[in-house]
Scaffold this motif. Structure first.
Motif, PDB file in Angstrom:
ATOM      1  N   PRO A 180       0.794  -1.244   0.000  1.00 43.41           N
ATOM      2  CA  PRO A 180       0.000   0.000   0.000  1.00 43.41           C
ATOM      3  C   PRO A 180       0.819   1.283   0.000  1.00 43.41           C
ATOM      4  CG  PRO A 180      -0.792  -1.552   1.677  1.00 43.41           C
ATOM      5  CD  PRO A 180       0.541  -2.048   1.216  1.00 43.41           C
ATOM      6  N   VAL A 181       2.112   1.208   0.321  1.00 43.17           N
ATOM      7  CA  VAL A 181       2.880   2.445   0.486  1.00 43.17           C
ATOM      8  C   VAL A 181       3.927   2.642  -0.610  1.00 43.17           C
ATOM      9  CG1 VAL A 181       2.486   2.541   2.961  1.00 43.17           C
ATOM     10  CG2 VAL A 181       4.483   1.326   2.090  1.00 43.17           C
ATOM     11  N   VAL A 182       3.945   1.785  -1.631  1.00 41.30           N
ATOM     12  CA  VAL A 182       4.867   1.942  -2.752  1.00 41.30           C
ATOM     13  C   VAL A 182       4.073   1.976  -4.052  1.00 41.30           C
ATOM     14  CG1 VAL A 182       6.748   0.799  -1.512  1.00 41.30           C
ATOM     15  CG2 VAL A 182       5.254  -0.555  -3.005  1.00 41.30           C
ATOM     16  N   ARG A 183       4.762   2.290  -5.152  1.00 41.35           N
ATOM     17  CA  ARG A 183       4.088   2.302  -6.451  1.00 41.35           C
ATOM     18  C   ARG A 183       3.544   0.932  -6.793  1.00 41.35           C
ATOM     19  NH1 ARG A 183       4.504   5.515 -11.090  1.00 41.35           N
ATOM     20  NH2 ARG A 183       6.342   6.625 -10.320  1.00 41.35           N
ATOM     21  N   ASP A 184       4.414  -0.103  -6.650  1.00 38.97           N
ATOM     22  CA  ASP A 184       4.000  -1.477  -6.935  1.00 38.97           C
ATOM     23  C   ASP A 184       5.147  -2.397  -6.538  1.00 38.97           C
ATOM     24  OD1 ASP A 184       2.388  -3.553  -7.709  1.00 38.97           O
ATOM     25  OD2 ASP A 184       2.159  -2.901  -9.793  1.00 38.97           O
ATOM     26  N   ILE A 185       4.870  -3.691  -6.563  1.00 35.67           N
ATOM     27  CA  ILE A 185       5.862  -4.706  -6.237  1.00 35.67           C
ATOM     28  C   ILE A 185       6.012  -5.667  -7.400  1.00 35.67           C
ATOM     29  CG2 ILE A 185       6.173  -6.804  -4.839  1.00 35.67           C
ATOM     30  CD1 ILE A 185       5.628  -5.291  -2.392  1.00 35.67           C
ATOM     31  N   ARG A 186       7.221  -6.118  -7.629  1.00 35.91           N
ATOM     32  CA  ARG A 186       7.527  -7.131  -8.640  1.00 35.91           C
ATOM     33  C   ARG A 186       8.207  -8.313  -7.957  1.00 35.91           C
ATOM     34  NH1 ARG A 186       4.489  -4.440 -10.811  1.00 35.91           N
ATOM     35  NH2 ARG A 186       4.667  -3.254 -12.767  1.00 35.91           N
ATOM     36  N   ARG A 187       8.059  -9.496  -8.574  1.00 37.37           N
ATOM     37  CA  ARG A 187       8.746 -10.694  -8.090  1.00 37.37           C
ATOM     38  C   ARG A 187       9.408 -11.327  -9.303  1.00 37.37           C
ATOM     39  NH1 ARG A 187      11.347 -14.883  -6.394  1.00 37.37           N
ATOM     40  NH2 ARG A 187      10.318 -16.644  -5.372  1.00 37.37           N
ATOM     41  N   GLY A 188      10.735 -11.077  -9.455  1.00 38.83           N
ATOM     42  CA  GLY A 188      11.425 -11.486 -10.670  1.00 38.83           C
ATOM     43  C   GLY A 188      11.890 -12.919 -10.670  1.00 38.83           C
ATOM     44  N   GLY A 189      12.294 -13.441  -9.509  1.00 37.51           N
ATOM     45  CA  GLY A 189      12.700 -14.831  -9.426  1.00 37.51           C
ATOM     46  C   GLY A 189      14.192 -15.073  -9.453  1.00 37.51           C
ATOM     47  N   SER A 190      14.997 -14.025  -9.586  1.00 32.55           N
ATOM     48  CA  SER A 190      16.453 -14.145  -9.526  1.00 32.55           C
ATOM     49  C   SER A 190      16.991 -12.976  -8.721  1.00 32.55           C
ATOM     50  CB  SER A 190      17.069 -14.135 -10.930  1.00 32.55           C
ATOM     51  OG  SER A 190      18.464 -13.871 -10.868  1.00 32.55           O
ATOM     52  N   ALA A 191      17.558 -13.279  -7.558  1.00 34.46           N
ATOM     53  CA  ALA A 191      18.098 -12.216  -6.708  1.00 34.46           C
ATOM     54  C   ALA A 191      19.191 -11.439  -7.420  1.00 34.46           C
ATOM     55  CB  ALA A 191      18.634 -12.826  -5.415  1.00 34.46           C
ATOM     56  N   ALA A 192      20.072 -12.157  -8.119  1.00 32.37           N
ATOM     57  CA  ALA A 192      21.181 -11.491  -8.810  1.00 32.37           C
ATOM     58  C   ALA A 192      20.664 -10.493  -9.835  1.00 32.37           C
ATOM     59  CB  ALA A 192      22.083 -12.528  -9.473  1.00 32.37           C
ATOM     60  N   LEU A 193      19.643 -10.879 -10.597  1.00 33.20           N
ATOM     61  CA  LEU A 193      19.115  -9.979 -11.621  1.00 33.20           C
ATOM     62  C   LEU A 193      18.304  -8.848 -11.003  1.00 33.20           C
ATOM     63  CD1 LEU A 193      18.147 -12.312 -14.597  1.00 33.20           C
ATOM     64  CD2 LEU A 193      20.231 -10.993 -14.214  1.00 33.20           C
ATOM     65  N   ASP A 194      17.599  -9.101  -9.902  1.00 31.66           N
ATOM     66  CA  ASP A 194      16.895  -8.011  -9.225  1.00 31.66           C
ATOM     67  C   ASP A 194      17.891  -6.939  -8.773  1.00 31.66           C
ATOM     68  OD1 ASP A 194      14.336  -9.017  -9.520  1.00 31.66           O
ATOM     69  OD2 ASP A 194      14.331 -10.031  -7.588  1.00 31.66           O
ATOM     70  N   LEU A 195      19.022  -7.357  -8.228  1.00 35.49           N
ATOM     71  CA  LEU A 195      20.041  -6.400  -7.808  1.00 35.49           C
ATOM     72  C   LEU A 195      20.599  -5.627  -9.007  1.00 35.49           C
ATOM     73  CD1 LEU A 195      21.744  -8.713  -5.201  1.00 35.49           C
ATOM     74  CD2 LEU A 195      20.732  -6.482  -4.667  1.00 35.49           C
ATOM     75  N   CYS A 196      20.802  -6.328 -10.110  1.00 33.09           N
ATOM     76  CA  CYS A 196      21.277  -5.652 -11.324  1.00 33.09           C
ATOM     77  C   CYS A 196      20.224  -4.714 -11.887  1.00 33.09           C
ATOM     78  CB  CYS A 196      21.698  -6.679 -12.368  1.00 33.09           C
ATOM     79  SG  CYS A 196      23.198  -7.592 -11.927  1.00 33.09           S
ATOM     80  N   ASP A 197      18.951  -5.053 -11.724  1.00 34.96           N
ATOM     81  CA  ASP A 197      17.889  -4.166 -12.200  1.00 34.96           C
ATOM     82  C   ASP A 197      17.811  -2.894 -11.357  1.00 34.96           C
ATOM     83  OD1 ASP A 197      17.150  -5.647 -14.392  1.00 34.96           O
ATOM     84  OD2 ASP A 197      15.529  -6.710 -13.376  1.00 34.96           O
ATOM     85  N   VAL A 198      18.140  -2.983 -10.070  1.00 32.51           N
ATOM     86  CA  VAL A 198      18.285  -1.760  -9.276  1.00 32.51           C
ATOM     87  C   VAL A 198      19.425  -0.921  -9.843  1.00 32.51           C
ATOM     88  CG1 VAL A 198      18.851  -0.829  -7.003  1.00 32.51           C
ATOM     89  CG2 VAL A 198      17.306  -2.781  -7.175  1.00 32.51           C
ATOM     90  N   ALA A 199      20.537  -1.571 -10.159  1.00 33.56           N
ATOM     91  CA  ALA A 199      21.687  -0.862 -10.723  1.00 33.56           C
ATOM     92  C   ALA A 199      21.353  -0.197 -12.048  1.00 33.56           C
ATOM     93  CB  ALA A 199      22.852  -1.835 -10.912  1.00 33.56           C
TER      94      ALA A 199
END
Length: 266
Positions: A180-199
């Motif tokens: 409720p307090v963010v734009r939205d949430i995603r669940r990508g399934g790969s921690a390494a790629l989620d970190l790279c997507d932040v980058a």
């Protein structure tokens, strides 16, 4: 640490990640989900995972024989050089099983306990992310930068869930507090790629509980070198208890919300 050693470690990691990624991409049966020649599709994925780690460890043994190694599939040796490799040969195994593109090969090099080089290869995206300590984060020849600062209510946040039922149930409750307090949430399934997507500026933040060192090492360095903040619980580093990466504006409020929601325990 000498810059030429950082460059050498990066070069080795890039070669190993590229070759392992090609093995996984080209060796995946097209009919993996219904493979009849194995006892189950999971067996095929496990075999590919082990084959990729064997390829990586072979390259490391050839080019850096005195180094230590920690790998997801059981490789664990201390080495004598002060360098330790932290390897996840296939991050995102469920995505790989289902034919989804978000899986990768994660390879990091530590020196004196600090991550100094990291590579995450994502063959189905056609992207390879890399960083050395103090040298910025890159995708190929393009320098990465996390998104411009935006408030938490306009932040796109990713997370992941564990395999244990009790942990997943608690993680669902934490996510319900955050949604409720963010734009939205995603669940990508790969921690390494989620970190790279932040980058890469594709996410404003990411958190997860239950990560192992090989899930986290390369991607955390890449995110940090792109300008993101990383950590765990307040005043603590990222760990299996809690790992968090976000833009500077999002990091502190998201960390506080996760602390209040008990994201660091089951």
């Amino acid at each position: 640490m000498p810059e030429d050693l950082k460059a050498e470690l990066l070069d080795v990691a890039l070669e190993a990640a590229r070759r392992a990624g090609a093995l996984l991409r080209d060796g995946r049966p097209a009919d993996l989900a219904v493979a009849a020649t194995k006892s189950s599709p999971i067996d095929v994925v496990t075999e590919m995972d082990i084959a990729a780690e064997k390829l990586i460890t072979g390259i490391l043994a050839e080019r850096r024989p005195a180094d230590g190694l920690l790998g997801e599939e059981g490789a664990d040796s201390p080495g004598t050089s002060g360098v330790r490799w932290v390897v996840d040969p296939l991050d995102g195994t469920v995505n790989y099983l289902y034919g989804l593109p978000s899986w990768g090969v994660s390879i990091a090099a530590e020196y004196g306990g600090e991550t100094v080089a990291g590579v995450v290869a994502a063959p189905m995206r056609g992207e390879t992310y890399h960083a050395v300590l103090g040298g910025g984060a890159w995708s190929g020849t393009a320098r990465l930068a996390c998104r411009p600062d935006a408030p938490l209510d306009r932040a796109l946040i990713a997370t992941g869930f564990g395999y244990l039922q009790a942990r997943r149930a608690h993680q669902a409750g934490v996510a319900a507090r955050i949604i409720p307090v963010v734009r939205d949430i995603r669940r990508g399934g790969s921690a390494a790629l989620d970190l790279c997507d932040v980058a890469a500026g594709r996410l404003d933040g990411y958190w997860e509980r239950g990560l192992n060192p090989w899930d986290l090492a390369a991607g955390e360095l890449i995110a940090r070198e792109a300008g993101a903040l990383t950590g765990g619980r307040p005043s603590e580093p990222a760990s299996g208890e809690l790992a968090l990466a976000a833009t500077p504006a999002v990091f502190a409020p998201l960390q506080q919300l996760l602390e209040e929601a008990g994201a660091w325990h089951d």
